[in-house]
Design a protein around this motif. Structure first.
Motif, PDB file in Angstrom:
ATOM      1  N   ASP A   1       0.872  -1.302  -0.034  1.00  0.00           N
ATOM      2  CA  ASP A   1       0.058  -0.161   0.120  1.00  0.00           C
ATOM      3  C   ASP A   1       0.819   1.324  -0.126  1.00  0.00           C
ATOM      4  O   ASP A   1       0.802   2.298   0.676  1.00  0.00           O
ATOM      5  CB  ASP A   1      -0.806  -0.299   1.411  1.00  0.00           C
TER       6      ASP A   1
ATOM      7  N   ASP B   1      -2.521   8.081  11.094  1.00  0.00           N
ATOM      8  CA  ASP B   1      -3.269   7.391   9.992  1.00  0.00           C
ATOM      9  C   ASP B   1      -4.482   6.452  10.505  1.00  0.00           C
ATOM     10  O   ASP B   1      -4.305   5.659  11.435  1.00  0.00           O
ATOM     11  CB  ASP B   1      -2.405   6.521   9.210  1.00  0.00           C
TER      12      ASP B   1
ATOM     13  N   LYS C   1     -17.258   5.021  -2.820  1.00  0.00           N
ATOM     14  CA  LYS C   1     -16.511   6.274  -3.658  1.00  0.00           C
ATOM     15  C   LYS C   1     -16.728   6.158  -5.253  1.00  0.00           C
ATOM     16  O   LYS C   1     -16.161   7.026  -5.676  1.00  0.00           O
ATOM     17  CB  LYS C   1     -15.145   6.195  -3.167  1.00  0.00           C
TER      18      LYS C   1
ATOM     19  N   HIS D   1      -2.894  12.308  -0.738  1.00  0.00           N
ATOM     20  CA  HIS D   1      -2.597  11.306  -1.691  1.00  0.00           C
ATOM     21  C   HIS D   1      -3.737  10.155  -1.960  1.00  0.00           C
ATOM     22  O   HIS D   1      -3.595   9.275  -2.601  1.00  0.00           O
ATOM     23  CB  HIS D   1      -1.470  10.458  -1.050  1.00  0.00           C
ATOM     24  N   ASP D   2      -4.714  10.447  -1.426  1.00  0.00           N
ATOM     25  CA  ASP D   2      -5.821   9.489  -1.487  1.00  0.00           C
ATOM     26  C   ASP D   2      -7.094   9.974  -2.280  1.00  0.00           C
ATOM     27  O   ASP D   2      -7.990   9.307  -2.503  1.00  0.00           O
ATOM     28  CB  ASP D   2      -6.401   9.287   0.174  1.00  0.00           C
TER      29      ASP D   2
ATOM     30  N   ARG E   1      -6.883   6.944  -6.498  1.00  0.00           N
ATOM     31  CA  ARG E   1      -6.225   7.817  -5.812  1.00  0.00           C
ATOM     32  C   ARG E   1      -4.785   8.001  -6.614  1.00  0.00           C
ATOM     33  O   ARG E   1      -3.837   8.933  -6.362  1.00  0.00           O
ATOM     34  CB  ARG E   1      -5.755   7.044  -4.622  1.00  0.00           C
TER      35      ARG E   1
END
Ligand code: TEU
Length: 560
Positions: free
Chosen positions: A61, A207, A303, A338-339, A424
């Motif tokens: 990830d 996070d 999303k 960054h997402d 992303r």
């Protein structure tokens, strides 16, 4: 810890290291590349640099799966390189915060390899292990301990043959969730955090920190129509002991230090009520949180269920959070990270009005009450990438979603269209420094393709150039640093029902800032109530004072 709330007047700049600047030609950004571009940030005027993870990681990830919290992945450099970067950031009067990923580790972290080795290993209880659901055959579909789904598609449980049990992973199967119920886990995390603070870093972006507390019963969640997995709900999101854990972390790690630190929690699904608890200074948990309401205004059930963007919905969400944290707590302000896909493509106009709409988004971001967070490239008005095939994507969330959707019979072209809008990877294309072949990002082959529009959109064409997006951000940051009303002023929305205008005031000790923005692609007229308010006031940002607003035009007035 010093109680001065210095971060109320600060601007934070997020760097996604793998895409920022490559110093050794391997096509991946690194710490020395960042060090070589700090003057860009100093010129912009930001106060804090937030580094996305650079720790050792299998990169399942892209670093949010950590296998050694106290070492740097060779892709990015070494601990000595990190120390050098901290020194150079401090030498410019800026601070550096690291990304803290402690809801989960990598499955290659020694803690997990020990935990999975046997049921009676001393670290077995450092993660969430459970047998198959009663009456089912272990390892068979439907035998997972509960019905939770992963954020990255599929079940949130992975069957482990070695011990015949399942482990929980809210994200990828290579990101097993730590069991924060176990005080040994918490102490190990706290000592790691203290180790980093002793190295001179100035805080953390935490996070998914509101997911660390799970209901130990791990109950099934509500399954919504058309969905395969159950909702996590309060069994996980803002879970039962989350405030207790954060208060303990603050007591054990931060309170003993007499330093100016920045502590920001990433809290997907957080409510205003919970955010007030997290950010109330009396709670001594975190200084601010990232909420997600405004970056979910264009999504339906997921999303990938992309809805048409409506500025009025966005405006209402932002006002709710401004009003919700007006008396207690503090807002973080962001469009990108960054997402998220690039805001100028998502909420603005990345065609002929790209510059104007990028500047409008900047004006609205910087003038709200809260701490602005810029993501690398925001200051240039960087846009989404024109992806054509699934092979051009890298992000595990996007790639898993594509293959799962196609497996379920969806048309690959339909799925690609959703990825193009929301992946992303749109935010992870290399930083555009100049118009050279790889945008000055690398002399090698970039790990992810550079946006072809870098020949027009790049730092070299904007820094020091009047009217550029970069210079607009620089002016807004300077205004925050010189005008107390931008930091301390209250927030009052004006013309809340207007279909085009996004207008508000910030008032503080006799000064009133008035922001008027035409959040549309058509000209707009200032209604009398606004025109009167701006009449005779100083125009501090913008270059027109007429009562009409051009498409995407934004202005800031000041009346002392
Ligand atoms: O993101 C958590 C989170 O909320 C994501 O599910 C995000 O909402 C989603 O990716 C948007 O599509 C954090 C990190 O920012 C992200 O990069 C990591 O992948 C994730 O946690 C797991 O560490």
């Amino acid at each position: 810890m010093t109680e001065t709330e210095w971060w109320r007047s600060a601007v934070v700049y997020q760097i996604y290291p793998r895409s920022f600047a490559d110093s050794n030609g391997d096509g991946v950004g690194d710490l020395d590349g960042i060090r070589g571009h700090l003057d860009h940030l100093a010129t912009l005027g930001v106060d804090v640099v937030w580094l996305s993870p650079v720790y050792r990681s299998p990169m399942d990830d892209n670093g949010y799966d950590i296998s050694d919290y106290q070492n740097i992945d060779p892709l990015f450099g070494s601990l000595a390189d990190l120390d050098a970067l901290v020194d150079e950031v401090h030498a410019r009067g800026m601070k550096l915060v690291m990304d803290l990923v402690v809801n989960h580790t990598s499955d290659e972290h020694p803690w997990f390899t020990e935990s999975r080795s046997s049921k009676d290993n001393p670290k077995r209880d450092w993660y969430w292990w459970r047998p198959a659901r009663d009456g089912t055959v272990p390892g068979e579909p439907g035998s997972e301990p509960n019905n939770w789904g992963s954020f990255f598609s599929g079940s949130a449980w992975e069957y482990d043959e070695t011990t015949g049990e399942y482990y929980l992973h809210l994200f990828s199967r290579k990101q097993p969730d730590l069991n924060w119920e176990n005080p040994e886990v918490r102490q190990a995390v706290y000592s790691m955090m203290s180790w980093w603070l002793a190295r001179g870093i100035d805080g953390f972006r935490m996070d998914v920190i509101n997911l660390i507390s799970k209901d130990p019963a791990l109950p099934d969640g509500e399954v919504r129509p058309g969905e395969e997995h159950g909702q996590l709900g309060r069994s996980v999101i803002d879970g039962p002991r989350v405030h207790e854990f954060l208060a303990e972390m603050h007591r054990e790690v931060f309170a003993p230090l007499d330093r100016e630190l920045l502590l920001v929690g990433e809290t997907p699904g957080v409510t205003i009520e919970e955010a007030r608890k997290y950010t109330d200074p009396a709670s001594r948990e975190v200084d601010m949180v990232f909420q997600f309401d405004h970056v979910q205004v264009d999504r339906g059930a997921s999303k990938w269920d992309v809805l048409p963007f409506d500025m009025r919905v966005l405006r209402a969400d932002l006002v709710q959070w401004q009003e919700g944290l007006a008396e207690v707590g503090w807002n973080s302000l962001y469009w990108d990270n960054h997402d998220q896909p690039r805001a100028v493509s998502r909420f603005g106009d990345d065609g002929e009005c790209r510059v104007e709409s990028a500047k409008l988004l900047a004006t609205i971001l910087h003038l709200q009450r809260g701490t602005p967070y810029l993501y690398q490239g925001d200051e240039l008005g960087m846009t989404n990438y024109p992806f054509r095939t699934i092979e051009e994507f890298d992000d595990i969330e996007s790639v898993n979603y594509f293959h799962e959707s196609v497996r379920q019979g969806e048309d690959p072209d339909d799925v690609l269209a959703r990825l193009r809008a929301m992946s992303r990877d749109n935010a992870r294309t290399p930083m555009q420094w100049d118009d050279s072949p790889q945008a000055g990002f690398t002399t090698g082959t970039p790990w992810l393709a550079v946006n072809p529009n870098h020949v027009e959109i790049n730092a070299a064409r904007q820094v020091g150039v009047p009217g550029s997006v970069f210079e607009h951000h620089r002016a807004l940051i300077a205004l925050r640093h010189e005008e107390p009303a931008v930091v301390h002023g209250d927030f009052t929305m004006l013309v809340p029902d207007d279909d085009q205008l996004f207008a508000f005031t910030r008032r503080h000790e006799g000064t009133e800032m008035v922001v008027v923005a035409n959040f549309s692609g058509k000209p707009a007229e200032l209604p009398g109530v606004l025109a009167d308010r701006c009449e005779g006031a100083e125009l501090v940002i913008g270059d027109r004072t007429s009562t009409d607003l051009l498409p995407w035009e934004s202005r800031v007035y000041r009346r002392a």
